[in-house]
Write an enzyme that holds these catalytic residues in place. Structure first.
Site, PDB file in Angstrom:
ATOM      1  N   SER A   1      -7.604   4.565  14.929  1.00  0.00           N
ATOM      2  CA  SER A   1      -7.443   3.898  16.228  1.00  0.00           C
ATOM      3  C   SER A   1      -7.691   4.912  17.336  1.00  0.00           C
ATOM      4  CB  SER A   1      -6.015   3.362  16.362  1.00  0.00           C
ATOM      5  OG  SER A   1      -5.742   3.023  17.713  1.00  0.00           O
TER       6      SER A   1
ATOM      7  N   VAL B   1       0.815  -1.229   0.000  1.00  0.00           N
ATOM      8  CA  VAL B   1       0.000   0.000   0.000  1.00  0.00           C
ATOM      9  C   VAL B   1       0.840   1.267   0.000  1.00  0.00           C
ATOM     10  CG1 VAL B   1      -1.958  -1.134   1.145  1.00  0.00           C
ATOM     11  CG2 VAL B   1      -0.276   0.098   2.528  1.00  0.00           C
TER      12      VAL B   1
ATOM     13  N   TYR C   1       2.782   5.416  15.744  1.00  0.00           N
ATOM     14  CA  TYR C   1       1.460   4.880  15.432  1.00  0.00           C
ATOM     15  C   TYR C   1       0.376   5.926  15.716  1.00  0.00           C
ATOM     16  CZ  TYR C   1      -2.371   1.444  15.443  1.00  0.00           C
ATOM     17  OH  TYR C   1      -3.526   0.751  15.182  1.00  0.00           O
ATOM     18  N   ALA C   2       0.512   6.617  16.846  1.00  0.00           N
ATOM     19  CA  ALA C   2      -0.461   7.651  17.218  1.00  0.00           C
ATOM     20  C   ALA C   2      -0.475   8.768  16.182  1.00  0.00           C
ATOM     21  CB  ALA C   2      -0.136   8.207  18.595  1.00  0.00           C
ATOM     22  N   ALA C   3       0.720   9.175  15.755  1.00  0.00           N
ATOM     23  CA  ALA C   3       0.809  10.241  14.749  1.00  0.00           C
ATOM     24  C   ALA C   3       0.153   9.789  13.449  1.00  0.00           C
ATOM     25  CB  ALA C   3       2.272  10.608  14.498  1.00  0.00           C
ATOM     26  N   SER C   4       0.370   8.529  13.100  1.00  0.00           N
ATOM     27  CA  SER C   4      -0.192   8.024  11.843  1.00  0.00           C
ATOM     28  C   SER C   4      -1.712   7.945  11.916  1.00  0.00           C
ATOM     29  CB  SER C   4       0.400   6.649  11.507  1.00  0.00           C
ATOM     30  OG  SER C   4      -0.167   5.629  12.306  1.00  0.00           O
ATOM     31  N   LYS C   5      -2.235   7.506  13.039  1.00  0.00           N
ATOM     32  CA  LYS C   5      -3.690   7.345  13.161  1.00  0.00           C
ATOM     33  C   LYS C   5      -4.383   8.697  13.307  1.00  0.00           C
ATOM     34  CE  LYS C   5      -3.770   2.985  12.518  1.00  0.00           C
ATOM     35  NZ  LYS C   5      -4.494   2.408  11.380  1.00  0.00           N
TER      36      LYS C   5
ATOM     37  N   ASN D   1      -7.555  -0.084   5.632  1.00  0.00           N
ATOM     38  CA  ASN D   1      -7.409  -0.815   6.884  1.00  0.00           C
ATOM     39  C   ASN D   1      -5.966  -1.254   7.143  1.00  0.00           C
ATOM     40  OD1 ASN D   1      -8.354  -2.803   9.098  1.00  0.00           O
ATOM     41  ND2 ASN D   1      -7.361  -4.116   7.589  1.00  0.00           N
TER      42      ASN D   1
END
Lengths: 247, 80
Positions: free
Chosen positions: A142, A64, A155-159, A90
């Site tokens: 998330s 992706v 991960y937080a920054a990405s979500k 997803n």
């Protein structure tokens, strides 16, 4: 009449985990799931399982985060199926580490798959949705993107990025009857979370008002609702499936 | 090649207007009912139609093209 009858639904990262659960529940509602994943064997296994349950599904391999690869895959899907009614971004990864110890690559990889992957698919698919003057895009974010989490800054920054991206695209595409929403799952039982130590799981559960983990089905059911005409007046929203963790 | 004819065909398709409405003087937004998304789609369609000439229309250039004539003139200059 099933709620997603004959809808062509492209679901990224759907050979396993939440993505597979969405594909399965979509198929049960009459949709044709298009499985996107990075490994052919995983796709084959997923399609085999769906076939076993009497469903029709198709699969395409794509990384992706690779802009050109995504472009080619979308072209091929349009060639094979003529339209794309639903896109579910997803596919996602984690590379957990405390900020001070985080490697540059841990940051880059997570952003590349989670955010750039979402951009890649959304841009390529929206072209066709614009022409169709209809479409639904759902981004699986998330609760971490809303509340943050120690050890998951990437991960937080990405979500969080996915959520803000969704809102912008919802505004851009609204005039063409294309709806864009985010789902923010909390603690969901999947292969990914099965490896966590029991102590950690217990701790998580304690912090959830409903005192239990969520299931893939909980997320899939919201996806079905958002993708169906029942949600025809809902766009630009982030909806949590988290047992009340974030309020 | 007839640039105007090609551009006219693209506009008719992208904006769902009648051929007769597409004159050199016609303004995209005021006369042909285009919005910003239509304009992006139209520019992409033009780039594709004139692919062999390697035309790439920047956002700044696109913003300055308000009439059909502006686009025709721009393409003619590029392919000559």
């Amino acid at each position: 009449m099933k709620r997603l009858e004959k809808k062509i639904a492209v679901i990224t990262g759907s050979a396993r985990g939440i993505g597979y659960g969405i594909a399965e529940h979509f198929a049960a509602e009459g949709a044709v799931p298009i499985i996107i994943d990075i490994q052919q064997e995983l796709i084959d296994a997923a399609i085999e399982d769906l076939k076993h349950d009497g469903y029709t599904a198709y699969g395409y391999v794509a990384d992706v985060s690779d802009f050109d690869q995504v472009g080619n895959v979308i072209k091929q899907i349009i060639k094979d199926h003529e339209r794309i009614d639903i896109l579910i971004n997803n596919a996602g990864i984690t590379r957990d580490s405390l900020l001070l110890r985080m490697k540059e690559d841990d940051w880059d990889k997570v952003l590349q798959v989670n955010v750039k992957g979402t951009f890649n698919f959304t841009q390529k698919v929206s072209r066709y949705m614009l022409k169709q003057k209809s479409g639904v895009i759902i981004n699986i974010a998330s609760v971490i993107g809303l509340m943050g989490n120690a050890g998951q800054s990437n991960y937080a920054a990405s979500k969080g990025g996915m959520i803000a991206f969704s809102k912008s695209i919802a505004k851009e595409l609204s005039s063409r009857n294309i709806r864009v929403n985010s789902i923010a799952p909390g603690f969901i039982e999947t292969e990914m979370t099965a490896t966590l130590p029991e102590q950690v799981v217990k701790q998580y559960q304690e912090s959830i008002p409903l005192k239990r983990m969520g299931s893939v089905k909980d997320v899939a059911k919201l996806c079905i609702f958002l993708a169906s005409d029942e949600a025809s007046y809902i766009t630009g929203q982030t909806i949590n499936v988290d047992g009340g963790l974030v309020m | 090649m007839d640039v105007f004819k090609t551009v006219k065909e693209l506009i008719v398709e992208e904006l769902s207007v009648d051929e007769g409405q597409v004159t050199m003087e016609a303004k995209f937004i005021d006369d042909l009912g285009a919005d910003s998304l239509n304009m992006v789609e139209l520019m992409m369609a033009i780039e594709k139609a004139f692919e062999s000439f390697n035309i790439e229309i920047s956002d700044e250039e696109a913003a300055e093209m308000t009439t059909v004539g502006d686009v025709v003139k721009y393409i003619k200059e590029k392919i000559e």
